[in-house]
Motif scaffolding. Structure first.
Motif, mmCIF file in Angstrom:
data_model
loop_
_atom_site.group_PDB
_atom_site.id
_atom_site.type_symbol
_atom_site.label_atom_id
_atom_site.label_comp_id
_atom_site.label_asym_id
_atom_site.label_seq_id
_atom_site.Cartn_x
_atom_site.Cartn_y
_atom_site.Cartn_z
ATOM 1 N N UNK A 1 -9.755 4.498 1.717
ATOM 2 C CA UNK A 1 -10.203 4.720 3.091
ATOM 3 C C UNK A 1 -10.484 3.383 3.778
ATOM 4 N N UNK A 2 -11.148 2.476 3.052
ATOM 5 C CA UNK A 2 -11.446 1.160 3.623
ATOM 6 C C UNK A 2 -10.178 0.418 3.997
ATOM 7 N N UNK A 3 -9.119 0.640 3.228
ATOM 8 C CA UNK A 3 -7.847 -0.015 3.515
ATOM 9 C C UNK A 3 -6.973 0.801 4.453
ATOM 10 N N UNK A 4 -7.509 1.859 5.022
ATOM 11 C CA UNK A 4 -6.775 2.745 5.940
ATOM 12 C C UNK A 4 -5.528 3.333 5.278
ATOM 13 N N UNK A 5 -5.627 3.610 3.996
ATOM 14 C CA UNK A 5 -4.437 4.012 3.264
ATOM 15 C C UNK A 5 -4.310 5.506 3.013
ATOM 16 N N UNK A 6 -5.160 6.321 3.651
ATOM 17 C CA UNK A 6 -5.147 7.759 3.331
ATOM 18 C C UNK A 6 -3.763 8.382 3.514
ATOM 19 N N UNK A 7 -3.138 8.084 4.659
ATOM 20 C CA UNK A 7 -1.850 8.732 4.968
ATOM 21 C C UNK A 7 -0.764 8.302 3.990
ATOM 22 N N UNK A 8 -0.725 6.994 3.699
ATOM 23 C CA UNK A 8 0.335 6.501 2.817
ATOM 24 C C UNK A 8 0.165 7.016 1.393
ATOM 25 N N UNK A 9 -1.077 7.070 0.923
ATOM 26 C CA UNK A 9 -1.309 7.541 -0.440
ATOM 27 C C UNK A 9 -0.933 9.024 -0.552
ATOM 28 N N UNK A 10 -1.354 9.809 0.436
ATOM 29 C CA UNK A 10 -1.013 11.238 0.345
ATOM 30 C C UNK A 10 0.493 11.448 0.550
ATOM 31 N N UNK B 1 -2.227 -0.294 1.692
ATOM 32 C CA UNK B 1 -1.131 0.096 2.588
ATOM 33 C C UNK B 1 0.163 -0.603 2.204
ATOM 34 N N UNK B 2 0.064 -1.917 1.974
ATOM 35 C CA UNK B 2 1.281 -2.653 1.618
ATOM 36 C C UNK B 2 1.871 -2.114 0.315
ATOM 37 N N UNK B 3 0.995 -1.853 -0.645
ATOM 38 C CA UNK B 3 1.483 -1.387 -1.940
ATOM 39 C C UNK B 3 2.118 -0.001 -1.833
ATOM 40 N N UNK B 4 1.461 0.900 -1.116
ATOM 41 C CA UNK B 4 2.018 2.252 -1.047
ATOM 42 C C UNK B 4 3.228 2.342 -0.120
ATOM 43 N N UNK B 5 3.281 1.447 0.858
ATOM 44 C CA UNK B 5 4.490 1.405 1.681
ATOM 45 C C UNK B 5 5.675 1.049 0.785
ATOM 46 N N UNK B 6 5.441 0.108 -0.125
ATOM 47 C CA UNK B 6 6.509 -0.288 -1.043
ATOM 48 C C UNK B 6 6.785 0.797 -2.064
ATOM 49 N N UNK B 7 5.708 1.407 -2.574
ATOM 50 C CA UNK B 7 5.907 2.458 -3.573
ATOM 51 C C UNK B 7 6.674 3.648 -2.982
ATOM 52 N N UNK B 8 6.496 3.850 -1.689
ATOM 53 C CA UNK B 8 7.191 4.973 -1.041
ATOM 54 C C UNK B 8 8.700 4.758 -1.018
ATOM 55 N N UNK B 9 9.103 3.495 -1.031
ATOM 56 C CA UNK B 9 10.544 3.231 -1.012
ATOM 57 C C UNK B 9 11.079 3.044 -2.432
ATOM 58 N N UNK B 10 10.186 3.007 -3.418
ATOM 59 C CA UNK B 10 10.621 2.762 -4.791
ATOM 60 C C UNK B 10 11.350 3.980 -5.353
ATOM 61 N N UNK B 11 12.142 3.705 -6.370
ATOM 62 C CA UNK B 11 12.919 4.771 -6.981
ATOM 63 C C UNK B 11 12.084 5.492 -8.037
ATOM 64 N N UNK B 12 11.281 6.409 -7.567
ATOM 65 C CA UNK B 12 10.483 7.219 -8.493
ATOM 66 C C UNK B 12 11.199 8.552 -8.650
ATOM 67 N N UNK B 13 11.462 8.899 -9.889
ATOM 68 C CA UNK B 13 12.132 10.181 -10.105
ATOM 69 C C UNK B 13 11.495 10.878 -11.292
ATOM 70 N N UNK B 14 10.513 11.675 -11.022
ATOM 71 C CA UNK B 14 9.891 12.429 -12.104
ATOM 72 C C UNK B 14 9.779 13.886 -11.668
#
Ligand SMILES: Cc1ncc(C[n+]2csc(CCOP(=O)(O)OP(=O)(O)O)c2C)c(N)n1
Lengths: 157, 540
Positions: free
Chosen positions: B215-224, B322-335
């Protein structure tokens, strides 16, 4: 394990107390601490020696880095660094055992700074373990006073 | 221009419009400068600690540093608890404290307190201003330090004569800061990032544990969004409550002693915990060392010193959420987590909550649930400390609003001033403070501030006539030897409400609860609702 940190800090008031406060608060040991100005008047250098387990030593490095007045932290590997410390020690001695003490000093590269009828003041600068050794060697004479500067250290090469 | 005027100019440059504080002689030059400001309004609080908490509430809603101000000596020392609270919760506040004349410093004169020394371990950084010309730089740095990296309070202590001193150079507000010992890194290390993705791809039962840092990093939307994209379930710590809406099917509640039993079971059965912006303190996971043996842990945090502090070996990733999850969102996760999700779903429905509640009075769990269901979608809920906090965190129905509480320091009396700060930041929002009858009395003096400023804050007192959480502890650990925990039936809340021009409501049973809450929320001015709760109720 032992951690030797070479830390560059802002040369302003309150910084030393911030650093020592950090160690006190988090229960980290300070075995020795040496501080002095560098060639830049606004930067001081500190050498901090601490002991603790791996986790503690890692945490010390991280918390030092977190301080805004800390410019740079380097963890020195003892085997790749020059470590040096200076000591002044006053040892009691008399006519009977003085020669023995003088021999010890020359053996260990220590300098006699002052001699009186009852004691001798000796200076030694050496690696910290040599200093320890010297202290043990002269202990039986009777140590009257002892001052150490704390370790300073620098990476070789 | 003198230094006090320069501070006000800097605050205007930073877009500050509200300042919470109490003046005194040592800060009088600053209040004089403030008097002439057209854009900054000072809010006179009734105690300095509450000025700090109000700034905290304001900062959490504006997501920018907020400002509080006190005089020297006792005014300044009164603020320390609020600074410690903000520090523990990583809230960006700027505290300006007056100080005795510089030539008297260190002489223990009237109202001198060494604030830099006293707050050393409670602030991210502090200044003692010695030169008026340093003001623009110091102010710029203070806002930067408070709001970047791991956020936190910054103290600016300024002697009265320095406040009066004229600037020798023309005033310019710097556009950049350069602090050589402070370069917060925000981008996650590429190699670590690759390892994180690989670990996720190798996992069968990944679980995100989101803390207040999200929340402090304003990352709620990206994490969800990341959870949704990869169908990874999520639990939160208490400070992380609000990261995901209750209706989100991937959200499995708050973990910890006082959290959802199924959230804890989820943690226990996961094979990969992705801890984000959480310190994993003793309250959330009683024995973190037990965790690591069975599961792999990825620890994402802005503060590298958090990594390895409470949890042992983990896969660390340091950077901005935010920076980390923005990148993770583009990462090739396939589970494929279908099986894992359905087992969690099954866990959720089969875990029975064994907690028993008294038949007498209002059921506090139901109270929180009913209240938060009825609150507006984007309302702000401020929970105090004690049993009421644990009931709040556990039963809060998150929609699109905010849940504020102090998890790090657990400072009683936080809710009323923080709610006031939050409401002044977002006047259009519905704001409710929920506190115990003990905590209420630690900051009820601020009801005057609320009245004077016509702030429509709702205050709900969970009245059990005890310092409930301590009573519960004594019941369990000291054979019910209740010692120093009885509050009796004081104050007479209806008289307090009357004294401060508030609407008053009271509720003593579950049946009338929904109706009373409706009235309480609908009332057009500040209002007080007392819910009488049986003191026998426990949290676990
Ligand atoms: C400033 C402060 N003092 C003391 C405590 C210790 N403490 C924690 S919870 C609690 C009792 C809170 O009582 P109340 O506000 O009535 O809430 P309840 O637990 O009854 O819901 C106390 C005294 C604290 N957290 N903060």
């Amino acid at each position: 394990m032992k951690g030797i940190f070479s830390v560059l800090v802002e040369n302003k008031d309150g910084v030393l107390s911030q650093i020592s406060g950090l160690f006190a608060r988090r229960g980290f040991n300070i075995d020795s601490l040496a501080v002095g100005e560098t060639d830049k008047h606004d930067v001081s250098s500190m050498t901090i020696v601490s002991t603790g387990d791996q986790r503690t030593i890692d945490q010390i490095e991280k918390h030092l880095n977190k301080k805004l007045d800390v410019i740079k932290v380097r963890r020195l590997d003892e085997t790749k660094s020059i470590t040096l410390e200076m000591m002044l020690i006053k040892v009691s001695c008399n006519l009977n055992n003085r020669a023995q003490l003088i021999e010890l000093c020359s053996c260990m590269g220590a300098k006699m700074m002052h001699v009186s009828a009852k004691n001798m003041t000796i200076e030694l600068h050496a690696a910290p373990d040599v200093i320890e050794e010297f202290i043990e060697l002269v202990r039986s004479f009777g140590i009257l006073e002892l001052q150490r500067t704390g370790t300073i250290a620098m990476l070789k090469g | 221009m003198n230094a006090a005027e320069a501070i006000v100019r800097c605050l205007e440059e930073e877009g500050i419009t509200k300042i919470f504080g109490i003046p005194g002689v040592a800060i009088a030059p600053f209040y004089e400068a403030l008097y002439h400001s057209e854009t900054i309004e000072q809010v006179l609080m009734r105690q300095e600690q509450n000025a700090g908490h109000a700034a905290s509430g304001y900062a959490r809603i504006s997501r920018r540093p907020a400002v509080c101000v006190t005089s020297s000596g006792p005014g300044a020392t009164n603020l320390i608890t609020a600074l410690a609270t903000a520090y523990a919760d990583s809230i960006p506040i700027i505290a300006i404290t007056g100080q005795v004349e510089s030539h008297l410093l260190g002489r223990d004169v009237f109202q001198e307190a060494d604030m830099r020394g006293a707050t050393e371990s409670f602030v991210k950084y502090s200044y003692l201003v010695q030169n008026a010309d340093d003001i623009p730089r110091i102010m710029k740095e203070a806002f930067y330090i408070a709001s970047t990296g791991r956020k936190g309070p910054v103290l600016i202590d300024i002697p009265a004569d320095v406040q009066r001193a004229q600037l020798k150079k023309p005033f310019t507000y710097p556009s950049e800061v350069s602090i050589r010992g402070y370069k917060p890194n925000t981008r996650g290390n590429g190699q670590q990032m690759a390892k994180v993705v690989e670990a996720i791809n190798h996992s069968k039962k990944p679980l995100i544990v989101a803390g207040g840092g999200v929340i402090l990093g304003n990352g709620e939307k990206l994490v969800t969004a990341f959870c949704e994209k990869n169908q990874i379930p999520l639990v939160t710590t208490m400070m992380g409550v609000g990261v995901a809406a209750k209706s989100n099917p991937l959200y499995f509640g708050m973990l910890g002693n006082n959290g959802k039993p199924y959230a804890n079971r989820a943690v226990a059965s996961s094979d990969l915990l992705i801890v984000v912006g959480a310190r994993i303190a003793d309250r959330a996971v009683p024995r973190p060392e037990n965790l690591e043996k069975s599961v792999k842990v990825i620890h994402i945090d802005i503060d590298s010193a958090e990594i390895g502090k409470n949890l042992g070996p983990t896969l660390p990733l340091v950077g901005d959420v935010c920076e980390i999850f923005r990148e993770l969102l583009t990462a090739d996760v396939h589970i494929d987590t279908t099986a894992w999700l359905s087992s969690l779903e099954e866990m959720k429905h089969s875990t029975v909550d064994h907690r028993k509640f008294s038949e007498l009075g209002v059921n506090p769990m139901l109270m929180v649930k009913t209240l938060t269901e009825k609150m507006e979608d984007d309302a702000i809920y401020v929970a105090d400390v004690g049993q009421n906090q644990l009931w709040s965190a556990d039963n809060y129905v998150m929609k699109q609003g905010r849940f504020l509480t102090t998890g790090g320091m657990g400072t009683m009396g936080y809710s009323i001033p923080a709610a006031l700060g939050a409401k002044l930041c977002r006047p259009e929002a519905q704001v409710v403070a929920v506190c115990g009858d003990g905590s209420f009395q630690m900051s009820m003096n601020e009801l005057a501030t609320i009245a004077v400023n016509h702030v429509n804050v709702k205050v709900l007192v969970v009245k059990n006539r005890y310092l409930g959480l301590v009573r519960e502890y004594q019941e369990k650990h000291y054979d019910s030897h209740y010692s120093g925990v009885r509050l009796h039936d004081y104050p007479k809340h209806e008289k307090i409400a009357e004294a401060y021009d508030m609407d008053y409501f009271e509720c003593s049973d579950n049946e009338s609860l929904p109706g009373v809450i409706d009235q309480f929320l609908a009332s057009g001015r500040a209002s007080l609702l007392v819910c009488n709760v049986d003191s026998a109720n426990n949290t676990v």
